[in-house]
Design a protein around this motif. Structure first.
Motif, PDB file in Angstrom:
ATOM      1  N   ASP A   1       9.524   7.851  -1.513  1.00  0.00           N
ATOM      2  CA  ASP A   1       9.933   8.345  -0.200  1.00  0.00           C
ATOM      3  C   ASP A   1       9.800   7.300   0.903  1.00  0.00           C
ATOM      4  O   ASP A   1      10.781   6.683   1.310  1.00  0.00           O
ATOM      5  N   SER A   2       8.567   7.036   1.362  1.00  0.00           N
ATOM      6  CA  SER A   2       8.439   6.323   2.646  1.00  0.00           C
ATOM      7  C   SER A   2       8.846   4.853   2.622  1.00  0.00           C
ATOM      8  O   SER A   2       9.171   4.294   3.659  1.00  0.00           O
ATOM      9  N   SER A   3       8.850   4.205   1.437  1.00  0.00           N
ATOM     10  CA  SER A   3       9.169   2.766   1.438  1.00  0.00           C
ATOM     11  C   SER A   3      10.671   2.510   1.559  1.00  0.00           C
ATOM     12  O   SER A   3      11.093   1.397   1.830  1.00  0.00           O
ATOM     13  N   VAL A   4      11.470   3.548   1.350  1.00  0.00           N
ATOM     14  CA  VAL A   4      12.934   3.396   1.376  1.00  0.00           C
ATOM     15  C   VAL A   4      13.492   4.208   2.551  1.00  0.00           C
ATOM     16  O   VAL A   4      13.053   5.324   2.798  1.00  0.00           O
TER      17      VAL A   4
ATOM     18  N   THR B   1       0.352   2.398   5.306  1.00  0.00           N
ATOM     19  CA  THR B   1       0.558   0.947   5.423  1.00  0.00           C
ATOM     20  C   THR B   1       2.030   0.631   5.685  1.00  0.00           C
ATOM     21  O   THR B   1       2.359  -0.194   6.543  1.00  0.00           O
ATOM     22  N   GLY B   2       2.912   1.288   4.965  1.00  0.00           N
ATOM     23  CA  GLY B   2       4.344   1.029   5.134  1.00  0.00           C
ATOM     24  C   GLY B   2       4.825   1.404   6.529  1.00  0.00           C
ATOM     25  O   GLY B   2       5.575   0.652   7.161  1.00  0.00           O
ATOM     26  N   ASP B   3       4.380   2.563   7.018  1.00  0.00           N
ATOM     27  CA  ASP B   3       4.828   3.031   8.344  1.00  0.00           C
ATOM     28  C   ASP B   3       4.324   2.114   9.451  1.00  0.00           C
ATOM     29  O   ASP B   3       5.056   1.753  10.374  1.00  0.00           O
ATOM     30  N   LEU B   4       3.039   1.749   9.362  1.00  0.00           N
ATOM     31  CA  LEU B   4       2.423   0.894  10.387  1.00  0.00           C
ATOM     32  C   LEU B   4       3.032  -0.510  10.348  1.00  0.00           C
ATOM     33  O   LEU B   4       3.433  -1.064  11.385  1.00  0.00           O
ATOM     34  N   SER B   5       3.121  -1.094   9.159  1.00  0.00           N
ATOM     35  CA  SER B   5       3.673  -2.454   9.036  1.00  0.00           C
ATOM     36  C   SER B   5       5.130  -2.478   9.452  1.00  0.00           C
ATOM     37  O   SER B   5       5.593  -3.429  10.081  1.00  0.00           O
ATOM     38  N   GLY B   6       5.868  -1.451   9.060  1.00  0.00           N
ATOM     39  CA  GLY B   6       7.292  -1.391   9.394  1.00  0.00           C
ATOM     40  C   GLY B   6       7.488  -1.323  10.901  1.00  0.00           C
ATOM     41  O   GLY B   6       8.379  -1.973  11.455  1.00  0.00           O
ATOM     42  N   PHE B   7       6.640  -0.538  11.566  1.00  0.00           N
ATOM     43  CA  PHE B   7       6.772  -0.434  13.035  1.00  0.00           C
ATOM     44  C   PHE B   7       6.378  -1.746  13.694  1.00  0.00           C
ATOM     45  O   PHE B   7       7.019  -2.176  14.665  1.00  0.00           O
ATOM     46  N   ALA B   8       5.345  -2.418  13.155  1.00  0.00           N
ATOM     47  CA  ALA B   8       4.974  -3.738  13.694  1.00  0.00           C
ATOM     48  C   ALA B   8       6.143  -4.705  13.491  1.00  0.00           C
ATOM     49  O   ALA B   8       6.493  -5.469  14.396  1.00  0.00           O
ATOM     50  N   ALA B   9       6.769  -4.657  12.312  1.00  0.00           N
ATOM     51  CA  ALA B   9       7.899  -5.561  12.025  1.00  0.00           C
ATOM     52  C   ALA B   9       9.089  -5.252  12.940  1.00  0.00           C
ATOM     53  O   ALA B   9       9.818  -6.152  13.349  1.00  0.00           O
TER      54      ALA B   9
ATOM     55  N   GLY C   1       0.809  -1.225   0.000  1.00  0.00           N
ATOM     56  CA  GLY C   1       0.000   0.000   0.000  1.00  0.00           C
ATOM     57  C   GLY C   1       0.833   1.261   0.000  1.00  0.00           C
ATOM     58  O   GLY C   1       1.978   1.267  -0.454  1.00  0.00           O
ATOM     59  N   GLY C   2       0.253   2.315   0.553  1.00  0.00           N
ATOM     60  CA  GLY C   2       0.915   3.623   0.564  1.00  0.00           C
ATOM     61  C   GLY C   2       1.702   3.844   1.850  1.00  0.00           C
ATOM     62  O   GLY C   2       2.053   2.893   2.557  1.00  0.00           O
ATOM     63  N   GLY C   3       1.919   5.124   2.167  1.00  0.00           N
ATOM     64  CA  GLY C   3       2.779   5.474   3.291  1.00  0.00           C
ATOM     65  C   GLY C   3       2.239   5.005   4.636  1.00  0.00           C
ATOM     66  O   GLY C   3       3.008   4.553   5.493  1.00  0.00           O
TER      67      GLY C   3
END
Ligand code: GLY
Length: 347
Positions: free
Chosen positions: A137-140, A108-116, A104-106
């Motif tokens: 931007d946010s995925s990298v 989803t990436g921020d939330l999933s990344g923090f969960a990971a 997804g977008g930013g």
């Protein structure tokens, strides 16, 4: 044309940019990881478009899948959704040899990344960004976070992904406003220190644009993974942009707000002899091409006041990113007392 960018941070990983990456993500991931259980995290807008395709591709390649879909929107990037996600991962149960895919977008990436970053003290995650903003931007770069009622991104961690797959075909289904929002960040890289971006905008070469932006971000993140120095150049337009976004009660898109912020700081730079006027013209022309705003009705006093709340402020000092044309952009420390006069010059 397909591109690969290798990012050398505390963890080395690759960013793959190509059309059709979603439908072959299983095969691609098998080149990097052993088959395992993958929890695909997505939101209610993106899941109907791509979730089944990602699942099918992963399962064909021998991965087991499960999914967590949350309501789309920044309001979901909060402790309650994170708790739900943690508990879902524990119920699967996802183990340390498994991984998360952020589809997804930013948000989803921020939330999933923090969960990971936090579940089991860290599991691998793969970013499959579907918006232009998330691709460039946010995925990298490994910034992951959730919001608190007191402000955006207040709780988070630096946690680099293990792989990023950018399928530029996704950009074809993006609403025009969302594409424009991403283009503001693309234009930002052009202003920071990558003028080729302005040529590529004229040529409408989207893959190459995404590639150039990611290369620029890679350079900053490799030099300064934890955001204490040159990585801050990526905040060009954001200090006054965030202020305008806040004053507009988040009714303006992030890209529109950053566009306004970039014009303010670039005009300030031009008027102070720090940046050639041609660069301001180039910026305004590129922003107008994507229907992005280049001015605001908020007063300099209000913008300066709102900018004082910037979370990157340190005591009474704030670091501004100032474009200087061919020489790239520079970081200039200013007292918060000077902000109103800076905005008045740039507005
Ligand atoms: N979005 C700016 C950064 O990743 O540092």
């Amino acid at each position: 044309m397909a591109y690969t960018v290798t990012v050398n941070t505390s963890k080395q990983y690759e960013v793959l940019i190509e059309k059709g990456g979603i439908d072959k993500c299983g095969k691609t991931m098998l080149e990097y990881f052993s088959p395992c259980t993958v929890c695909i995290v997505s939101d209610s807008n993106v899941a109907p478009l791509y979730l089944e395709r990602v699942k099918a591709s992963l399962e064909t390649s021998g991965f087991k899948t499960c999914e967590f879909v949350f309501e789309a929107g920044e309001q979901s990037k909060n402790p309650a959704t994170l708790l739900e996600l943690w508990r879902y991962l524990a119920s699967v149960p996802l183990t340390r040899s498994d991984m998360i895919v952020a589809l997804g977008g930013g948000v989803t990436g921020d939330l999933s990344g923090f969960a990971a970053a936090t579940y089991l003290r860290g599991v691998k995650y793969v970013q499959i960004p579907t918006s232009l903003l998330a691709m460039v931007d946010s995925s990298v770069g490994g910034k992951t976070a959730i919001d608190l009622p007191e402000g955006k991104n207040l709780c988070g961690a630096f946690c680099q992904p293990s792989l990023v797959i950018c399928d530029t075909n996704c950009l074809a289904t993006l609403p025009k406003k969302e594409f424009s929002c991403g283009m503001a960040e693309v234009i930002k890289y052009g202003m920071i220190d990558r003028p080729v971006i302005f040529e590529l905008i004229e040529q409408n070469d989207v893959e190459r644009l995404v590639y150039e932006c990611i290369c620029d971000k890679r350079d900053k993140v490799e030099a300064d993974e934890f955001d204490g120095g040159v990585r801050q150049l990526l905040n060009l337009g954001h200090t006054f942009g965030h202020a305008v976004e806040k004053l507009a009660d988040f009714t303006l898109s992030h890209g529109a707000a950053v566009a306004i912020g970039m014009v303010i700081i670039t005009r300030y730079a031009v008027k102070n002899g720090l940046c050639p006027e041609e660069d301001l013209k180039l910026l305004i022309k590129a922003l107008e091409k994507y229907d992005l705003p280049t001015g605001t009705d908020f007063s300099a006093q209000k913008i300066a006041e709102a900018a004082k709340g910037d979370k990157k402020r340190k005591g009474s000092a704030i670091t501004l990113v100032v474009p200087t044309g061919k020489n790239g952009s520079v970081l200039i420390k200013k007292s918060t007392d000077e902000l109103e006069s800076i905005v008045s010059t740039g507005i």
